[in-house]
Design a protein around this motif. Structure first.
Motif, PDB file in Angstrom:
ATOM      1  N   SER A  57       6.640   5.665   0.422  1.00 16.34           N
ATOM      2  CA  SER A  57       5.916   5.158   1.580  1.00 16.34           C
ATOM      3  C   SER A  57       4.531   5.781   1.629  1.00 16.34           C
ATOM      4  O   SER A  57       4.372   6.984   1.403  1.00 16.34           O
ATOM      5  CB  SER A  57       6.676   5.479   2.868  1.00 16.34           C
ATOM      6  OG  SER A  57       5.998   4.958   3.997  1.00 16.34           O
ATOM      7  N   THR A  58       3.530   4.960   1.916  1.00 18.83           N
ATOM      8  CA  THR A  58       2.155   5.432   2.008  1.00 18.83           C
ATOM      9  C   THR A  58       1.471   4.818   3.227  1.00 18.83           C
ATOM     10  O   THR A  58       1.921   3.806   3.771  1.00 18.83           O
ATOM     11  CB  THR A  58       1.343   5.056   0.765  1.00 18.83           C
ATOM     12  OG1 THR A  58       1.379   3.624   0.598  1.00 18.83           O
ATOM     13  CG2 THR A  58       1.889   5.711  -0.487  1.00 18.83           C
ATOM     14  N   ALA A  59       0.403   5.441   3.638  1.00 23.49           N
ATOM     15  CA  ALA A  59      -0.406   4.914   4.736  1.00 23.49           C
ATOM     16  C   ALA A  59      -1.869   5.250   4.450  1.00 23.49           C
ATOM     17  O   ALA A  59      -2.152   6.279   3.823  1.00 23.49           O
ATOM     18  CB  ALA A  59       0.027   5.500   6.075  1.00 23.49           C
ATOM     19  N   TYR A  60      -2.765   4.371   4.914  1.00 23.68           N
ATOM     20  CA  TYR A  60      -4.182   4.530   4.608  1.00 23.68           C
ATOM     21  C   TYR A  60      -5.036   4.298   5.839  1.00 23.68           C
ATOM     22  O   TYR A  60      -4.665   3.551   6.750  1.00 23.68           O
ATOM     23  CB  TYR A  60      -4.596   3.524   3.533  1.00 23.68           C
ATOM     24  CG  TYR A  60      -3.880   3.689   2.230  1.00 23.68           C
ATOM     25  CD1 TYR A  60      -2.679   3.030   1.985  1.00 23.68           C
ATOM     26  CD2 TYR A  60      -4.381   4.530   1.238  1.00 23.68           C
ATOM     27  CE1 TYR A  60      -2.000   3.196   0.788  1.00 23.68           C
ATOM     28  CE2 TYR A  60      -3.712   4.699   0.034  1.00 23.68           C
ATOM     29  CZ  TYR A  60      -2.513   4.035  -0.180  1.00 23.68           C
ATOM     30  OH  TYR A  60      -1.852   4.209  -1.365  1.00 23.68           O
ATOM     31  N   ASP A  62      -8.059   2.489   7.646  1.00 31.66           N
ATOM     32  CA  ASP A  62      -8.539   1.110   7.502  1.00 31.66           C
ATOM     33  C   ASP A  62      -9.733   1.026   6.553  1.00 31.66           C
ATOM     34  O   ASP A  62      -9.879   0.046   5.810  1.00 31.66           O
ATOM     35  CB  ASP A  62      -8.941   0.550   8.869  1.00 31.66           C
ATOM     36  CG  ASP A  62      -7.745   0.309   9.767  1.00 31.66           C
ATOM     37  OD1 ASP A  62      -7.948   0.159  10.992  1.00 31.66           O
ATOM     38  OD2 ASP A  62      -6.609   0.261   9.256  1.00 31.66           O
ATOM     39  N   GLN A  65      -8.244   1.059   2.952  1.00 25.45           N
ATOM     40  CA  GLN A  65      -7.106   0.200   2.648  1.00 25.45           C
ATOM     41  C   GLN A  65      -7.487  -0.844   1.605  1.00 25.45           C
ATOM     42  O   GLN A  65      -8.513  -1.515   1.724  1.00 25.45           O
ATOM     43  CB  GLN A  65      -6.639  -0.497   3.937  1.00 25.45           C
ATOM     44  CG  GLN A  65      -5.443  -1.408   3.769  1.00 25.45           C
ATOM     45  CD  GLN A  65      -4.151  -0.650   3.615  1.00 25.45           C
ATOM     46  OE1 GLN A  65      -3.857   0.259   4.374  1.00 25.45           O
ATOM     47  NE2 GLN A  65      -3.365  -1.027   2.639  1.00 25.45           N
ATOM     48  N   GLY A 103       3.722  11.031   8.180  1.00 13.67           N
ATOM     49  CA  GLY A 103       3.234  10.114   9.195  1.00 13.67           C
ATOM     50  C   GLY A 103       1.779  10.385   9.507  1.00 13.67           C
ATOM     51  O   GLY A 103       1.285  11.497   9.313  1.00 13.67           O
ATOM     52  N   VAL A 104       1.093   9.381   9.977  1.00 15.91           N
ATOM     53  CA  VAL A 104      -0.309   9.541  10.370  1.00 15.91           C
ATOM     54  C   VAL A 104      -0.367  10.402  11.630  1.00 15.91           C
ATOM     55  O   VAL A 104       0.408  10.205  12.555  1.00 15.91           O
ATOM     56  CB  VAL A 104      -0.966   8.176  10.628  1.00 15.91           C
ATOM     57  CG1 VAL A 104      -2.416   8.357  11.075  1.00 15.91           C
ATOM     58  CG2 VAL A 104      -0.901   7.323   9.371  1.00 15.91           C
TER      59      VAL A 104
END
Length: 121
Positions: A57-60, A62, A65, A103-104
């Motif tokens: 799982s990843t998050a970026y 905006d 992205q 998590g962010v």
């Protein structure tokens, strides 16, 4: 105690790609969520990307992205940030960090010293 060392920064032209690496020692990064942050000139440090313990799982942010990709490195105890289609506004010092939880907005317990990236127009 975990020591994080970033590498791979440098001077590139707009549109180029760059791959940053973060090597950890002292503890296994498998027990931590890993993140990348940056501090642009005159700005506060900001979140760029994060990856969970297993790399599934990843998050970026905006702003990156679709252009940046974070991954658990092929080398043991490393994490990478692949940066494509770089823009002058990506110019910053990039930091690697480790957090106990994914998590962010999570608190990061360990930080590297940073590696500078300059993107010329």
């Amino acid at each position: 105690q975990m020591n994080l060392v970033e590498s791979g920064g440098g001077l590139v032209q707009a549109g180029d790609s760059l791959r940053l690496s973060c090597a950890a020692s002292g503890r296994s990064i498998d027990d931590y969520a890993m993140g990348w942050f940056r501090q642009r000139p005159g700005k506060e440090r900001e979140f760029v990307a994060t990856i969970n313990y297993s790399g599934t799982s990843t998050a970026y942010a905006d702003s990156v992205q679709g252009r940046f990709h974070v991954s658990r490195g092929n080398s043991r105890n490393t994490v990478s940030l692949q940066m494509n289609s770089l823009k002058p506004e990506d110019t910053a010092v990039y930091y690697c960090a480790a957090a106990a939880h994914y998590g962010v907005g999570q608190r990061y317990d360990y930080w590297g010293q940073g590696t500078p990236v300059t993107v010329s127009s």
